[in-house]
Design a protein around this motif. Structure first.
Motif, PDB file in Angstrom:
ATOM      1  N   SER A 306       0.818  -1.217   0.000  1.00  0.00           N
ATOM      2  CA  SER A 306       0.000   0.000   0.000  1.00  0.00           C
ATOM      3  C   SER A 306       0.855   1.273   0.000  1.00  0.00           C
ATOM      4  O   SER A 306       0.391   2.327  -0.437  1.00  0.00           O
ATOM      5  CB  SER A 306      -0.930   0.001   1.217  1.00  0.00           C
ATOM      6  N   PRO A 340       2.087  -1.520   5.472  1.00  0.00           N
ATOM      7  CA  PRO A 340       0.818  -2.250   5.339  1.00  0.00           C
ATOM      8  C   PRO A 340       0.680  -2.851   3.931  1.00  0.00           C
ATOM      9  O   PRO A 340       0.834  -2.153   2.935  1.00  0.00           O
ATOM     10  CB  PRO A 340      -0.223  -1.161   5.604  1.00  0.00           C
ATOM     11  N   SER A 341       0.385  -4.137   3.898  1.00  0.00           N
ATOM     12  CA  SER A 341       0.338  -4.854   2.617  1.00  0.00           C
ATOM     13  C   SER A 341      -0.756  -5.911   2.662  1.00  0.00           C
ATOM     14  O   SER A 341      -1.264  -6.272   3.733  1.00  0.00           O
ATOM     15  CB  SER A 341       1.690  -5.515   2.324  1.00  0.00           C
ATOM     16  N   LYS A 342      -1.083  -6.406   1.482  1.00  0.00           N
ATOM     17  CA  LYS A 342      -2.100  -7.463   1.375  1.00  0.00           C
ATOM     18  C   LYS A 342      -1.623  -8.535   0.405  1.00  0.00           C
ATOM     19  O   LYS A 342      -0.874  -8.257  -0.539  1.00  0.00           O
ATOM     20  CB  LYS A 342      -3.439  -6.873   0.898  1.00  0.00           C
ATOM     21  N   ILE A 370      -7.621  -5.563  -5.131  1.00  0.00           N
ATOM     22  CA  ILE A 370      -6.668  -5.545  -4.008  1.00  0.00           C
ATOM     23  C   ILE A 370      -5.997  -4.186  -3.831  1.00  0.00           C
ATOM     24  O   ILE A 370      -5.594  -3.812  -2.728  1.00  0.00           O
ATOM     25  CB  ILE A 370      -5.591  -6.658  -4.190  1.00  0.00           C
ATOM     26  N   SER A 375     -10.294  -3.427   3.438  1.00  0.00           N
ATOM     27  CA  SER A 375      -9.712  -4.562   4.155  1.00  0.00           C
ATOM     28  C   SER A 375      -9.633  -5.776   3.236  1.00  0.00           C
ATOM     29  O   SER A 375     -10.277  -5.829   2.177  1.00  0.00           O
ATOM     30  CB  SER A 375     -10.576  -4.900   5.371  1.00  0.00           C
ATOM     31  N   ILE A 376      -8.847  -6.778   3.647  1.00  0.00           N
ATOM     32  CA  ILE A 376      -8.731  -7.997   2.844  1.00  0.00           C
ATOM     33  C   ILE A 376     -10.071  -8.719   2.767  1.00  0.00           C
ATOM     34  O   ILE A 376     -10.400  -9.331   1.746  1.00  0.00           O
ATOM     35  CB  ILE A 376      -7.629  -8.928   3.412  1.00  0.00           C
ATOM     36  N   ASN A 379     -11.999  -6.934   0.118  1.00  0.00           N
ATOM     37  CA  ASN A 379     -11.423  -7.253  -1.195  1.00  0.00           C
ATOM     38  C   ASN A 379     -11.934  -8.588  -1.719  1.00  0.00           C
ATOM     39  O   ASN A 379     -12.361  -8.705  -2.869  1.00  0.00           O
ATOM     40  CB  ASN A 379      -9.898  -7.294  -1.118  1.00  0.00           C
ATOM     41  N   GLU A 408      -3.861  -9.707   5.380  1.00  0.00           N
ATOM     42  CA  GLU A 408      -3.638  -8.270   5.501  1.00  0.00           C
ATOM     43  C   GLU A 408      -2.599  -8.053   6.586  1.00  0.00           C
ATOM     44  O   GLU A 408      -2.836  -8.352   7.764  1.00  0.00           O
ATOM     45  CB  GLU A 408      -4.932  -7.545   5.850  1.00  0.00           C
ATOM     46  N   LYS A 410      -0.436  -5.729   8.839  1.00  0.00           N
ATOM     47  CA  LYS A 410      -0.553  -4.378   9.382  1.00  0.00           C
ATOM     48  C   LYS A 410       0.812  -3.692   9.468  1.00  0.00           C
ATOM     49  O   LYS A 410       1.833  -4.326   9.630  1.00  0.00           O
ATOM     50  CB  LYS A 410      -1.182  -4.437  10.773  1.00  0.00           C
TER      51      LYS A 410
END
Length: 410
Positions: A306, A340-342, A370, A375-376, A379, A408, A410
């Motif tokens: 992100s 923060p990544s997914k 995505i 939020s995941i 998504n 997800e 944090k």
């Protein structure tokens, strides 16, 4: 009563009893071979009709009974050419086919204008005593032949029903087994550092997808998504064995390469080269913010950062499990998750579908959903909604299971 009358009465009684006996056998548990043997005994021994050939159609023409016939009868009588022209009881002794000339009469069994059986009979004994047995008992043999045919068909349908019931029970059991293997959303581990969401939808009663999340020592999370080749009980058993091995072998101490090597050996032992499994397996360490993974022939998961807005596909790995005894090359992928990544891992049913009579491979729905601040969970729900709407509007046709396992960080 005269001797002739007594003899006729005795023969009539015999025929009646024979027909009743055959009719009762229809609801019995006799095999086709037993019915054919009864038919042979009645014609050969009791009626002195000593030459019989019984052809029946079931996917193809088969010779079920042959007595006092020449060798290789099946190759010398072509049912399609030699017998299909006969739609009524007919004499065949003047046929152009020399093998057919060895019989007196053909009795067709026809249902809804479709020929289902042909019975050839002949009395090769001395006719000095009078009328040939084939002529004398023709009506009886025709009736008996129809009863025999019905009995054989009933047996076939009975066994087919049993097979269908067995298959249904097998699918039900495999489905229950699979439902036990797929973790419920409520059972997925959730931590302040990692939120996990999943989706599972089998295309048929028993799918070939699998995923699992395992809490390891020191706060690590191990996870895997897999697609087993094939369906049904065999695939469900392989999947069950795989999950048991995954949970037994996946520990904090084992390396991913060592884990995949061991899993490959277990799959080879179980499947014996007849099936394989593609997997994406990973381990996340929240303390070091590190994600390591191996993609064993699976669809590459989509990773979204992100902070940079960058989307990447996680492809490093090796061939699928169960394909070869020893995996020659295995590359471990690694990521530092400092922002923060997914991550969305999935099976091919999500990205492979039929459209305009062609199979299309399209990851865009994942990339489109995505790369935002949702939020995941949102998504994955959006991806599912898009695919369902596309299928309902006939834009695409989904033909495989769909599974997603999203993270997800944090």
């Amino acid at each position: 009563m005269s001797f002739a009358s007594s003899k006729r009465l005795k023969l009539s009684t015999f025929k009646l009893n024979a027909l009743l006996g055959m009719a009762q056998a229809i609801s019995g548990e006799m095999r086709t071979e037993d019915l054919m043997e009864r038919f042979r005994i009645i014609l050969n021994d009791d009626l002195e009709i000593d030459r019989i050939a019984f052809f029946k159609f079931e996917n193809k023409w088969e010779l079920l009974l042959s007595t006092n016939c020449c060798d290789g009868l099946e190759s010398q009588i072509n049912v399609e050419e030699d017998l299909l022209p006969f739609t009524d009881i007919s004499f065949v002794s003047t046929s152009e086919n020399r093998t057919l000339q060895e019989f007196d009469i053909v009795i067709p069994v026809i249902q809804n204008n479709a020929p289902l059986a042909f019975i050839l009979i002949a009395d090769t004994k001395d006719l000095a005593k009078g009328v040939s047995a084939t002529i004398k008992h023709l009506n009886f043999v025709q009736t008996l032949s129809i009863i025999i045919f019905v009995a054989i068909e009933n047996l076939r349908l009975f066994h087919k029903t049993l097979e269908q019931e067995a298959m249904k029970k097998e699918l039900e059991l495999a489905s229950k087994m699979q439902n036990l293997l797929i973790p419920n959303q409520d059972n997925l581990p959730q931590t302040p550092e990692v939120q996990i969401h999943s989706y599972y939808h089998p295309h048929s009663e028993v799918g070939g997808d699998f995923f699992d999340v395992i809490t390891l020592d020191k706060g690590e999370i191990g996870f895997c998504i897999a697609d087993v080749s094939g369906k049904g009980m065999a695939a469900a058993i392989l999947m069950s064995n795989f999950q048991a091995n995954l949970r037994a072998l996946f520990t904090h101490d084992i390396t991913l390469t060592g884990l995949v090597e061991k899993l490959n050996l277990r799959v080879m032992e179980t499947a014996k080269g007849e099936r394989f499994i593609t997997i994406f397996i990973g381990r996340y360490n929240p303390t070091r913010k590190s994600l390591e993974y191996i993609n064993a022939g699976h669809n590459p998961p989509v990773f979204f950062d992100s902070e940079t807005g960058q989307i990447s596909f996680l492809k490093n790995g090796c061939v699928g499990l169960g394909m070869i005894d020893e995996i020659p090359v295995m590359n471990v992928g690694s990521l530092r998750v400092t922002s923060p990544s997914k991550l969305i891992s999935y099976t091919d049913g999500l990205v492979e579908f039929a459209q305009d009579n062609k199979v299309v491979l399209d990851h865009s729905v994942i990339e489109d959903c995505i790369g935002n601040g949702q939020s995941i969970k949102e998504n994955i729900e959006n991806i599912v909604q898009i695919r369902l709407e596309q299928e309902e509007s006939k834009q695409i046709e989904i033909f495989d299971d769909i599974s997603m396992l999203g993270f997800e960080f944090k």
